[in-house]
Motif scaffolding. Structure first.
Motif, PDB file in Angstrom:
ATOM      1  N   ASP A   1      78.999   9.456  32.221  1.00 28.54           N
ATOM      2  CA  ASP A   1      78.448  10.775  31.961  1.00 28.54           C
ATOM      3  C   ASP A   1      77.182  10.630  31.110  1.00 28.54           C
ATOM      4  O   ASP A   1      76.881   9.544  30.588  1.00 28.54           O
TER       5      ASP A   1
ATOM      6  N   GLN B   1      83.869  10.278  44.978  1.00 25.32           N
ATOM      7  CA  GLN B   1      82.649   9.806  44.321  1.00 25.32           C
ATOM      8  C   GLN B   1      81.952   8.695  45.097  1.00 25.32           C
ATOM      9  O   GLN B   1      80.751   8.749  45.319  1.00 25.32           O
TER      10      GLN B   1
ATOM     11  N   GLU C   1      82.609  14.209  41.747  1.00 28.54           N
ATOM     12  CA  GLU C   1      81.435  13.389  41.433  1.00 28.54           C
ATOM     13  C   GLU C   1      80.747  12.924  42.724  1.00 28.54           C
ATOM     14  O   GLU C   1      80.393  11.751  42.881  1.00 28.54           O
TER      15      GLU C   1
ATOM     16  N   SER D   1      77.098  11.404  42.131  1.00 32.36           N
ATOM     17  CA  SER D   1      76.783  10.585  40.951  1.00 32.36           C
ATOM     18  C   SER D   1      76.357   9.170  41.319  1.00 32.36           C
ATOM     19  O   SER D   1      75.663   8.510  40.533  1.00 32.36           O
TER      20      SER D   1
ATOM     21  N   ARG E   1      70.584  12.332  46.479  1.00 31.96           N
ATOM     22  CA  ARG E   1      71.282  13.344  45.669  1.00 31.96           C
ATOM     23  C   ARG E   1      70.765  14.734  45.985  1.00 31.96           C
ATOM     24  O   ARG E   1      71.536  15.669  46.234  1.00 31.96           O
TER      25      ARG E   1
ATOM     26  N   THR F   1      81.825  17.340  38.151  1.00 32.74           N
ATOM     27  CA  THR F   1      80.627  16.549  37.888  1.00 32.74           C
ATOM     28  C   THR F   1      80.352  16.419  36.392  1.00 32.74           C
ATOM     29  O   THR F   1      80.809  17.236  35.592  1.00 32.74           O
TER      30      THR F   1
ATOM     31  N   ASP G   1      77.018  15.779  35.972  1.00 35.32           N
ATOM     32  CA  ASP G   1      75.590  15.924  36.232  1.00 35.32           C
ATOM     33  C   ASP G   1      75.206  17.399  36.074  1.00 35.32           C
ATOM     34  O   ASP G   1      75.334  18.194  36.999  1.00 35.32           O
TER      35      ASP G   1
END
Length: 503
Positions: free
Chosen positions: A179, A352, A433, A436, A443, A465, A467
């Motif tokens: 993170d 993810q 995620e 990520s 992205r 997330t 993000d």
């Protein structure tokens, strides 16, 4: 003065050139950022420097070290591994042996690389853990990797890299699974080691703005070629190549397009998750609603409980879940095996890491059709036509159906994972995620795809997330979690603020 210089690196597969020629200089105590999208050749450069290329690939070129010229692939080059050149891999969960304590793994490296006895290796392992600011080193050394947090595992990898007193650290995407707070702490630790030990760092990443905050020098890779090199300040103030400008622009995500939500689809009612042997619950009494046509982002640091809440919704946790989770009015937690199977057909999941979630032995067409086979569905026109339609819907050419996952880019693999999740025409899409591990361009593309699918299909999306910019770009509402508790919930712009700049 350069701690190490790389001259004329080229990597070939047969007669086909995959990388190079690449020339890089690593000044002592400095950080050089190597940046590019997936498939640009960043990890291939690391593998060539370490002499760890996959079978079938060959490297040529040479290293300059202390006035010596060392040919890549020579015995002198291989002797540098661990002692002059040390590797910090991307994924600590995969890199660490799951059945051995982290102390045993570190002490083995110290004995091998420094010739220490058991007592000396233990003493040095404690010193390394202390230098890397790991809590309670004697206790932590005796733990297995799964009992450490993601940030702690990353620091253990760094301790392993430092075991041979190297002069250069080769850090391959060391923050991609962390993170923002842990990523900033990890890179700050690299800065400290450069200052204290004088080591050089080759920092490989797809995140240009993040790297530039720590690397004084940058090299931009595109399709195996270095298209631009210079100081970070010069490249940011006046990028000289179109590709560099594209990388900088890709980090600026589009603003959210507001959409009126439909009826409630999911209700978390005082949900709790407790793992065996843990003193505190991972999720403590969370209540939330998610509506059709709405994206709800679950945000928080590692260990905040967001993925545990998602696993509870998907019934991936066998024990320790309390409260109720209603899906279209029906309690998922109370559903029997037959009923749960029917309900799961209405829920799609995107994990993810698409490289881990897609079976490497299956072709794309079989991966996308797998949910149809599992649920015994025969759509109109047949499964091949459905697969082709799904691939088109996620922006992929139907010709990719015959490929295997390793033949696709990271962004293409994630789009295949999304196509598979949509195969049963779900009403809810759970994304854990999902962006990520992607570079900035992929992205942005996947976020735009998810936004379009939500709008066109009326999907409810649970977007897990760390993000924040991604959440602001996609989510109508946001729930902030910390230590398993709900800290705030509301419109994303109110919970996270309105700026889409990188946090």
């Amino acid at each position: 003065m350069s701690a190490l210089a790389l001259h004329g690196l080229q990597v070939h597969a047969g007669d086909r050139r995959l990388l190079g020629p690449v020339d890089l200089a690593l000044p002592a105590g400095e950080c050089l950022g190597l940046v590019g999208e997936s498939g640009s050749g960043k990890s291939l450069t690391i593998a060539a420097l370490l002499g760890l290329l996959p079978p079938g690939l060959r490297a040529r070129g040479e290293l300059a070290l202390d006035g010596r010229r060392i040919a890549l692939g020579s015995p002198s080059h291989h002797a540098l591994r661990g002692r002059v050149l040390a590797w910090v891999p991307q994924d600590p969960q995969s890199a660490l042996h799951p059945l051995r304590t982290v102390g045993a793994q570190l002490e083995e490296s110290l004995r091998q690389l420094r010739g220490l006895d058991r007592v000396g290796a233990r003493r040095e392992a404690l010193s390394l853990f202390d230098r890397l600011q790991l809590p309670d080193p004697p206790r932590l050394l005796d733990r297995h990797p799964h009992r450490l947090s993601g940030g702690q595992r990353q620091r253990v990898l760094l301790a392993l890299a430092l075991a041979g007193n190297p002069r250069v650290l080769l850090a391959d995407e060391p923050t991609s699974a962390l993170d923002p707070r842990l990523a900033a702490e990890a890179l700050a630790l690299f800065d400290t080691l450069r200052e204290q030990l004088g080591v050089s760092v080759l920092l490989v990443s797809h995140d240009l703005p993040l790297v530039a905050r720590h690397a004084g020098l940058l090299a931009i890779l595109r399709r195996g070629d270095v298209v631009e090199q210079g100081t970070s300040a010069d490249i940011f103030s006046a990028p000289g190549h179109d590709y560099t400008r594209q990388l900088l622009a890709a980090d600026r995500l589009p603003a959210l397009v507001p959409q009126a939500p439909g009826p409630r689809l999911v209700r978390f009612d005082a949900v709790q998750v407790r793992y065996p042997g843990q003193p505190a619950p991972a999720v403590a009494g969370i209540s939330l609603d998610l509506h059709r046509g709405e994206c709800l982002a679950l945000v928080g640091e590692s260990g905040s409980g967001k993925s545990s809440l998602g696993r509870a919704l998907l019934r991936l946790l066998r024990n320790g879940v309390g409260g109720r989770i209603h899906f279209d009015g029906e309690d998922l937690l109370a559903a029997g095996r037959v009923r749960l199977r029917a309900l799961r057909r209405r829920i799609g999941v995107v994990f993810q890491d698409p490289y881990a979630s897609l079976d490497p032995r299956m072709r794309v067409r079989d991966l996308v059709a797998e949910p149809l086979r599992i649920h015994g569905l025969d759509p109109a026109g047949g499964r091949p036509a459905k697969v082709a339609s799904l691939l088109q819907d996620v922006g992929l050419d139907a010709a990719l159906a015959d490929r295997y996952p390793h033949q696709l880019s990271g962004g293409q693999r994630q789009r295949v994972a999304i196509a598979r999740a949509l195969a049963t025409d779900p009403e809810l899409l759970v994304c854990d995620e999902a962006v990520s591990a992607l570079d900035a361009q992929h992205r942005a593309g996947v976020l735009a795809l998810l936004s379009r699918l939500k709008r066109e299909r009326g999907l409810a999306v649970l977007f897990i997330t760390h993000d924040w910019p991604a959440a602001r770009s996609l989510a109508d509402r946001c729930a902030m979690l910390a230590d398993g508790r709900l800290e705030a919930v509301g419109a994303t712009v109110q919970v996270l603020g309105g700026s889409l700049a990188a946090d």
